[in-house]
Design an enzyme around this catalytic site. Structure first.
Site, PDB file in Angstrom:
ATOM      1  N   HIS A 190     -93.501  94.731   9.383  1.00 24.29           N
ATOM      2  CA  HIS A 190     -94.377  94.802  10.562  1.00 24.29           C
ATOM      3  C   HIS A 190     -95.817  95.068  10.166  1.00 24.29           C
ATOM      4  O   HIS A 190     -96.754  94.528  10.746  1.00 24.29           O
ATOM      5  CB  HIS A 190     -93.893  95.891  11.514  1.00 24.29           C
ATOM      6  CG  HIS A 190     -92.700  95.478  12.304  1.00 24.29           C
ATOM      7  ND1 HIS A 190     -92.711  94.366  13.097  1.00 24.29           N
ATOM      8  CD2 HIS A 190     -91.470  96.005  12.400  1.00 24.29           C
ATOM      9  CE1 HIS A 190     -91.520  94.232  13.657  1.00 24.29           C
ATOM     10  NE2 HIS A 190     -90.750  95.206  13.247  1.00 24.29           N
ATOM     11  N   CYS A 488     -94.525  75.335  -7.729  1.00 23.91           N
ATOM     12  CA  CYS A 488     -94.517  75.175  -6.268  1.00 23.91           C
ATOM     13  C   CYS A 488     -93.968  76.395  -5.547  1.00 23.91           C
ATOM     14  O   CYS A 488     -93.776  76.377  -4.344  1.00 23.91           O
ATOM     15  CB  CYS A 488     -93.740  73.919  -5.863  1.00 23.91           C
ATOM     16  SG  CYS A 488     -92.002  73.986  -6.333  1.00 23.91           S
TER      17      CYS A 488
HETATM   18  C1  PEP Z   1     -88.903  78.415  -5.285  1.00 22.59           C
HETATM   19  O1  PEP Z   1     -87.761  78.834  -5.476  1.00 22.59           O
HETATM   20  O2  PEP Z   1     -89.921  78.893  -5.833  1.00 22.59           O
HETATM   21  C2  PEP Z   1     -89.128  77.294  -4.355  1.00 22.59           C
HETATM   22  C3  PEP Z   1     -90.305  76.730  -4.238  1.00 22.59           C
HETATM   23  O3  PEP Z   1     -88.071  76.912  -3.592  1.00 22.59           O
HETATM   24  P1  PEP Z   1     -87.620  77.693  -2.248  1.00 22.59           P
HETATM   25  O4  PEP Z   1     -88.636  78.768  -2.002  1.00 22.59           O
HETATM   26  O5  PEP Z   1     -87.563  76.680  -1.178  1.00 22.59           O
HETATM   27  O6  PEP Z   1     -86.290  78.220  -2.660  1.00 22.59           O
END
Ligand code: PEP
Ligand code: MG
Length: 558
Positions: A190, A488
């Site tokens: 929160h 990513c």
């Molecule tokens: C990750 O694991 O860093 C990723 C990008 O995949 P997700 O967050 O969708 O598991």
């Protein structure tokens, strides 16, 4: 004056400097003692006292919600609902019938719920703070004192607390608060939600911060997650001015990202469907680094056929059909993203179970149909997407996946999310065209810590040296083989860590589009050499705090 630096999880960026105001929320012990000395009542009488306390707490929360707006109001109404919870009342009643005194019955019943919520993990575990807050409020009403609450100091201050309860944070006057810093809590607590809404710099999971004495002057950096006690005032004021200038640059940043000495850094968007892709397309991103296809199908009971899937993928490809690359991830269902038609319920340990690429082992044709759909979408949009598989652990899996993808004329990669894939990155890159490091899962699996567990936020930190070494190993393999290695996971959206990743040799950073300007501005303020020095430095760290400090030491604006 000595200067000490504490670190936590940065939630809302911004640099501020001001006195600490600790929130303790304690009920006067004398009032509790006086109440305990009273003769015990019978259970029904005590239950009436409980009901009356609950009604008054709920009323006061509702009254405050009427004066608040947005998520602040929602949070107060939700807390009022929890106060009135029938299960909680039942637990109190049972304890009263077992002749427990009222205050003991309340804390015992709340404890039962705390254990239950903690076991459930994730967002429920984060509601433990709400439970503790309502226990304090009900207790205050029972013993006849005012409900605990925030007493704001006259000078705008940095609020420091164990964890802020929703009823504390809702309705805060941002004009009198510089920042929120808590010892506990996660990025979805929160405190974090309200801080985002109020635009207040915020750091959570800052271990040791509640030991800072009231009135200590703090320099809080919500971008790097650091809290400096009693810094040199000139240095602090300069940092605050830099923070302000940085925010102004953010507002006008339009990419593409380059380091201060001109080295290009590819920033990409993470998207979930056609709508989010169309929203991301006008932003300063050079493509999509992660299209999480499973998010399109979360509530589907049956598998969409190839044409339906192709139409969905085509929406994303069409949004980026101007020569920018789109990386599509095949179904990452399972664990925290169950999909009725693809995953099996009742696994004992779903994060380590049949998720991601593993779904294709026993579900013949599931992956092939998805790849057919991607190929169809590519043909109809005239684009050439890259396709990657999640949750790969062996070279064999990577090779099998790559063969399927290439047979459809597409570019093949995998996500590095398991320590096994990072350790074998050189062998895996032999058989695929690219890899993308999913630091969220890589951290979860390297540290053996559930990524949704708020209490383990100190472990699920991508700055953990063990995680950084796995990333370094993967990037190094990519450099040797001349193949792209992207990131990513959320780590790519941390501006400081993004520079370290660039220094490690990562070739692209993919993130939520909202995070792109912060990373772009940070990357532009340092040279490629500084990024390399930061990458080299963090390899010496023994913990995340030291890693951050070692990176920061060489990443001062060029
Ligand atoms: C990750 O694991 O860093 C990723 C990008 O995949 P997700 O967050 O969708 O598991
Ligand atoms: Mg993942």
């Amino acid at each position: 004056m000595t200067s000490n630096i504490l670190s936590g999880t940065p939630v809302v960026p911004g640099v501020v400097y001001g006195p600490a105001a600790r929130i303790t929320n304690e009920i006067p012990l004398s009032a509790v003692d006086a109440y305990r000395r009273r003769p015990p009542g019978d259970p029904e009488e005590l239950l009436l006292a409980y009901d009356s306390a609950v009604a008054r707490v709920a009323e006061s929360l509702h009254a405050r919600s009427a004066n608040a707006s947005g998520s602040a109001a929602e949070v107060l109404v939700a807390t009022a609902g929890l106060v009135r919870d029938k299960g909680l009342r039942h637990a109190v009643h049972k304890r009263l019938e077992a002749r427990e005194p009222l205050l003991t019955a309340v804390s015992g019943a709340v404890e039962e719920f705390t254990v239950l919520f903690t076991k459930m993990g994730g967002l429920m575990a984060e509601r433990v703070t709400d439970l503790e807050d309502i226990e304090r409020r009900i207790t205050a009403r029972i013993v006849g004192v005012a409900e605990p609450g925030l007493v704001l100091p006259a000078e705008p201050s940095v609020l420091v607390a164990e964890d802020l309860a929703p009823a504390d944070t809702a309705g805060l006057d941002p004009g009198r608060i510089l920042a929120l810093v808590t010892e506990r809590g996660g990025p979805t607590s929160h405190t974090a939600i309200i801080a985002r809404q109020l635009g207040l710099p915020c750091i959570v999971a800052a271990s040791g911060v509640t030991s800072v004495p009231d009135g200590t002057r703090l320099l809080v950096d919500g971008t790097s997650g650091t809290i400096e006690s009693e810094p040199d005032a000139t240095h602090a004021n300069r940092r605050v001015a830099q923070g302000r200038a940085w925010r102004e640059r953010l507002a006008t940043w339009c990419g593409p990202a380059r380091t201060a000495d001109g080295a290009p850094v590819k920033l990409l968007a993470n998207v979930a469907d056609g709508r989010s892709a169309r929203a991301a397309a006008p932003k300063p991103v050079e493509g999509v680094g992660l299209f999480r296809t499973e998010l399109c199908f979360l509530s589907r009971e049956t598998e969409p056929d190839v044409e339906i899937q192709a139409a969905i993928y085509a929406e994303v490809l069409a949004a980026f059909d101007t020569g920018r690359t789109v990386v599509i991830r095949t179904l990452d269902a399972g664990s925290d993203k169950p999909i009725p038609y693809a995953t099996s319920a009742g696994e004992d340990n779903p994060a380590l179970g049949v998720r991601g690429l593993r779904l294709s082992f026993a579900n013949s044709g599931l992956l092939e149909r998805q790849l057919d759909a991607v190929a169809l979408a590519a043909a109809t949009t005239g684009t050439s997407p890259w396709v990657m598989a999640p949750m790969v652990a062996t070279v064999d899996e990577a090779a099998g996946f790559a063969a399927e993808v290439r047979s459809r004329g597409l570019t093949a990669g995998i996500m590095v999310e398991t320590p096994a894939a990072a350790l074998l990155a050189d062998r895996i890159l032999d058989v695929v065209d690219f890899v993308s490091i999913g630091t969220n899962d890589l951290t979860q699996y390297a540290m053996a810590a559930d990524r949704l567990a708020a209490d383990l936020a100190h472990l699920t930190d991508p700055w953990q040296p063990a995680v950084l070494r796995l990333v370094a190993m993967t990037a190094e393999a990519g450099r040797r083989l001349g193949k792209p290695v992207g990131v990513c996971g959320e780590a790519a959206a941390d501006p400081l860590l993004a520079c370290v990743l660039v220094g490690l040799g990562v070739t692209s950073l993919s993130m939520a589009p909202a995070a792109v300007p912060s990373v772009g501005v940070q990357v532009e303020s340092v040279t490629a050499e500084q990024c390399r020095a930061a990458a080299e430095n963090v390899m010496r760290a023994v913990d995340p705090q030291e890693a951050r400090e070692l990176a920061r030491a060489v990443l001062t604006p060029a």
